[in-house]
Design a protein around this motif. Structure first.
Motif, PDB file in Angstrom:
ATOM      1  N   ALA A 143     -25.382  41.009  28.747  1.00  0.00           N
ATOM      2  CA  ALA A 143     -24.687  40.836  27.533  1.00  0.00           C
ATOM      3  C   ALA A 143     -24.770  39.443  27.230  1.00  0.00           C
ATOM      4  N   TYR A 144     -24.502  38.514  28.212  1.00  0.00           N
ATOM      5  CA  TYR A 144     -24.376  37.140  27.899  1.00  0.00           C
ATOM      6  C   TYR A 144     -25.563  36.547  27.295  1.00  0.00           C
ATOM      7  N   PHE A 145     -26.780  36.820  27.929  1.00  0.00           N
ATOM      8  CA  PHE A 145     -28.092  36.503  27.157  1.00  0.00           C
ATOM      9  C   PHE A 145     -28.276  36.977  25.795  1.00  0.00           C
ATOM     10  N   GLY A 146     -27.982  38.284  25.735  1.00  0.00           N
ATOM     11  CA  GLY A 146     -27.923  39.045  24.553  1.00  0.00           C
ATOM     12  C   GLY A 146     -27.143  38.141  23.218  1.00  0.00           C
ATOM     13  N   ALA A 147     -25.945  37.986  23.887  1.00  0.00           N
ATOM     14  CA  ALA A 147     -25.199  37.137  22.821  1.00  0.00           C
ATOM     15  C   ALA A 147     -25.702  35.873  22.513  1.00  0.00           C
ATOM     16  N   LEU A 148     -26.335  34.839  23.194  1.00  0.00           N
ATOM     17  CA  LEU A 148     -27.195  33.846  23.179  1.00  0.00           C
ATOM     18  C   LEU A 148     -28.184  34.003  22.130  1.00  0.00           C
ATOM     19  N   ALA A 149     -29.185  35.045  22.348  1.00  0.00           N
ATOM     20  CA  ALA A 149     -30.309  35.328  21.702  1.00  0.00           C
ATOM     21  C   ALA A 149     -30.075  35.698  20.272  1.00  0.00           C
ATOM     22  N   CYS A 150     -28.956  36.345  19.934  1.00  0.00           N
ATOM     23  CA  CYS A 150     -28.926  37.003  18.770  1.00  0.00           C
ATOM     24  C   CYS A 150     -28.602  35.922  17.805  1.00  0.00           C
ATOM     25  N   ASN A 151     -28.159  34.603  18.042  1.00  0.00           N
ATOM     26  CA  ASN A 151     -28.118  33.492  17.228  1.00  0.00           C
ATOM     27  C   ASN A 151     -28.938  32.429  17.451  1.00  0.00           C
ATOM     28  N   PRO A 152     -30.127  32.386  17.216  1.00  0.00           N
ATOM     29  CA  PRO A 152     -30.844  31.146  17.730  1.00  0.00           C
ATOM     30  C   PRO A 152     -30.816  29.693  16.788  1.00  0.00           C
ATOM     31  N   VAL A 153     -29.805  30.089  15.703  1.00  0.00           N
ATOM     32  CA  VAL A 153     -29.399  28.538  15.239  1.00  0.00           C
ATOM     33  C   VAL A 153     -28.305  28.055  16.034  1.00  0.00           C
ATOM     34  N   LEU A 154     -27.561  28.910  16.737  1.00  0.00           N
ATOM     35  CA  LEU A 154     -26.413  28.239  17.377  1.00  0.00           C
ATOM     36  C   LEU A 154     -27.140  27.798  18.910  1.00  0.00           C
ATOM     37  N   LEU A 155     -28.286  28.401  19.347  1.00  0.00           N
ATOM     38  CA  LEU A 155     -28.527  28.205  20.625  1.00  0.00           C
ATOM     39  C   LEU A 155     -29.216  26.785  20.959  1.00  0.00           C
ATOM     40  N   ARG A 156     -29.905  26.477  19.689  1.00  0.00           N
ATOM     41  CA  ARG A 156     -30.311  25.175  20.046  1.00  0.00           C
ATOM     42  C   ARG A 156     -28.929  24.035  20.163  1.00  0.00           C
ATOM     43  N   THR A 157     -28.013  24.217  19.401  1.00  0.00           N
ATOM     44  CA  THR A 157     -26.815  23.473  19.217  1.00  0.00           C
ATOM     45  C   THR A 157     -26.261  23.410  20.879  1.00  0.00           C
ATOM     46  N   LEU A 158     -26.096  24.782  21.183  1.00  0.00           N
ATOM     47  CA  LEU A 158     -25.354  24.678  22.691  1.00  0.00           C
ATOM     48  C   LEU A 158     -26.054  24.155  23.873  1.00  0.00           C
ATOM     49  N   PHE A 159     -27.398  24.047  23.720  1.00  0.00           N
ATOM     50  CA  PHE A 159     -27.980  23.897  24.866  1.00  0.00           C
ATOM     51  C   PHE A 159     -28.887  22.402  24.700  1.00  0.00           C
ATOM     52  N   ILE A 160     -28.946  22.139  23.465  1.00  0.00           N
ATOM     53  CA  ILE A 160     -29.633  20.554  23.280  1.00  0.00           C
ATOM     54  C   ILE A 160     -28.954  19.755  22.339  1.00  0.00           C
ATOM     55  N   GLU A 161     -28.403  19.986  21.199  1.00  0.00           N
ATOM     56  CA  GLU A 161     -27.923  19.153  20.307  1.00  0.00           C
ATOM     57  C   GLU A 161     -26.687  18.543  20.783  1.00  0.00           C
ATOM     58  N   ILE A 162     -25.900  19.390  21.632  1.00  0.00           N
ATOM     59  CA  ILE A 162     -24.665  18.966  22.152  1.00  0.00           C
ATOM     60  C   ILE A 162     -24.556  17.559  22.777  1.00  0.00           C
ATOM     61  N   LEU A 163     -25.935  17.526  23.493  1.00  0.00           N
ATOM     62  CA  LEU A 163     -26.069  16.142  24.335  1.00  0.00           C
ATOM     63  C   LEU A 163     -26.523  14.991  23.472  1.00  0.00           C
ATOM     64  N   GLY A 164     -26.598  15.142  22.300  1.00  0.00           N
ATOM     65  CA  GLY A 164     -26.731  14.097  21.569  1.00  0.00           C
ATOM     66  C   GLY A 164     -25.724  13.215  21.130  1.00  0.00           C
ATOM     67  N   LEU A 165     -24.401  13.852  21.589  1.00  0.00           N
ATOM     68  CA  LEU A 165     -23.143  13.315  21.519  1.00  0.00           C
ATOM     69  C   LEU A 165     -22.978  12.260  22.552  1.00  0.00           C
ATOM     70  N   GLY A 166     -23.737  12.218  23.596  1.00  0.00           N
ATOM     71  CA  GLY A 166     -23.790  11.300  24.402  1.00  0.00           C
ATOM     72  C   GLY A 166     -22.458  11.959  25.575  1.00  0.00           C
ATOM     73  N   MET A 167     -21.625  10.889  26.096  1.00  0.00           N
ATOM     74  CA  MET A 167     -20.622  11.499  26.936  1.00  0.00           C
ATOM     75  C   MET A 167     -19.646  12.412  26.384  1.00  0.00           C
ATOM     76  N   PRO A 168     -19.232  12.250  25.407  1.00  0.00           N
ATOM     77  CA  PRO A 168     -18.171  13.199  24.684  1.00  0.00           C
ATOM     78  C   PRO A 168     -18.900  14.624  24.800  1.00  0.00           C
ATOM     79  N   GLY A 169     -20.258  14.739  24.429  1.00  0.00           N
ATOM     80  CA  GLY A 169     -20.964  16.101  24.406  1.00  0.00           C
ATOM     81  C   GLY A 169     -20.983  16.483  25.884  1.00  0.00           C
ATOM     82  N   LEU A 170     -21.311  15.476  26.845  1.00  0.00           N
ATOM     83  CA  LEU A 170     -21.594  15.879  28.090  1.00  0.00           C
ATOM     84  C   LEU A 170     -20.287  16.666  28.570  1.00  0.00           C
ATOM     85  N   ALA A 171     -18.916  15.774  28.313  1.00  0.00           N
ATOM     86  CA  ALA A 171     -17.787  16.154  28.758  1.00  0.00           C
ATOM     87  C   ALA A 171     -17.493  17.740  28.263  1.00  0.00           C
ATOM     88  N   ALA A 172     -18.037  17.915  27.042  1.00  0.00           N
ATOM     89  CA  ALA A 172     -17.859  19.403  26.588  1.00  0.00           C
ATOM     90  C   ALA A 172     -18.432  20.375  27.263  1.00  0.00           C
TER      91      ALA A 172
END
Length: 204
Positions: A100-129
């Motif tokens: 179910a978890y992987f299905g929820a992630l895969a159904c929205n590829p637009v958000l998937l990249r944000t969740l696992f890659i782009e958030i780290l572009g924030l540096g320490m605040p992104g890492l903390a989140a």
């Protein structure tokens, strides 16, 4: 119903709608341009709201991206928790929840990249989140595994091993994204379940 309630509820609803549209706008803008090149002008254009509305909700684009990350992660976690059937064998629970978890992630590829890659572009605040979200996953994993009852109780899962499992699953998802296989996350159910079973069996 009081007069205050009557006058504030419509405004609150509009505010919630604007916030949701801004989060969607941020997701689309980041998917198209990457976080570093995304501007507030891009976000408000995608959201079809004014710049003023943006600043009524967020201090800057970093705060908006963090809110998007936390909202999307919260939704995925809710799907994961909702898929847990406490009446089933714990290993069946595990595979159902992961699917179910992987299905929820895969159904929205637009958000998937944000969740696992782009958030780290924030540096320490992104890492903390990201660490906050990972800790929620760890806590849920420990709750499900260590509250087993009866014959299937078995060995407990150590908190450090739960952290390692979450980290391993995240890396597998990241690799799938990098390989252009974000739509095939169900392939990760079996190795993720095996990883968790190994962690439970570990002599820690």
């Amino acid at each position: 119903m009081t007069a205050v309630q009557e006058t504030t509820r419509p405004g609150a609803a509009v505010g919630a709608e604007h916030r949701a549209r801004l989060l969607e706008g941020m997701a689309r803008a980041v998917a198209a341009k990457g976080y570093a090149d995304t501007t507030i002008a891009d976000v408000v254009r995608e959201a079809s709201v004014s710049r003023r509305t943006f600043y009524e909700n967020f201090a800057d684009k970093a705060e908006c991206l963090t809110a998007l990350y936390e909202s999307a992660s919260g939704n995925a976690l809710a799907v994961l928790r909702g898929a847990i059937d406490r009446q089933s064998d714990w290993q069946a629970q595990l595979e159902q929840a992961l699917s179910a978890y992987f299905g929820a992630l895969a159904c929205n590829p637009v958000l998937l990249r944000t969740l696992f890659i782009e958030i780290l572009g924030l540096g320490m605040p992104g890492l903390a989140a990201r660490r906050r979200v990972n800790q929620q996953l760890v806590d849920l994993m420990l709750e499900v595994i260590n509250q087993r009852t009866g014959e299937s109780r078995g060995a407990p899962l150590h908190p450090a091993m739960a952290v390692a499992v979450v980290g391993g699953i995240n890396e597998m998802v990241l690799q799938s994204i990098e390989q252009g296989r974000a739509g095939a996350l169900q392939e990760l159910v079996a190795p993720s379940a095996a990883l968790l079973r190994a962690a439970i069996s570990a002599d820690f």
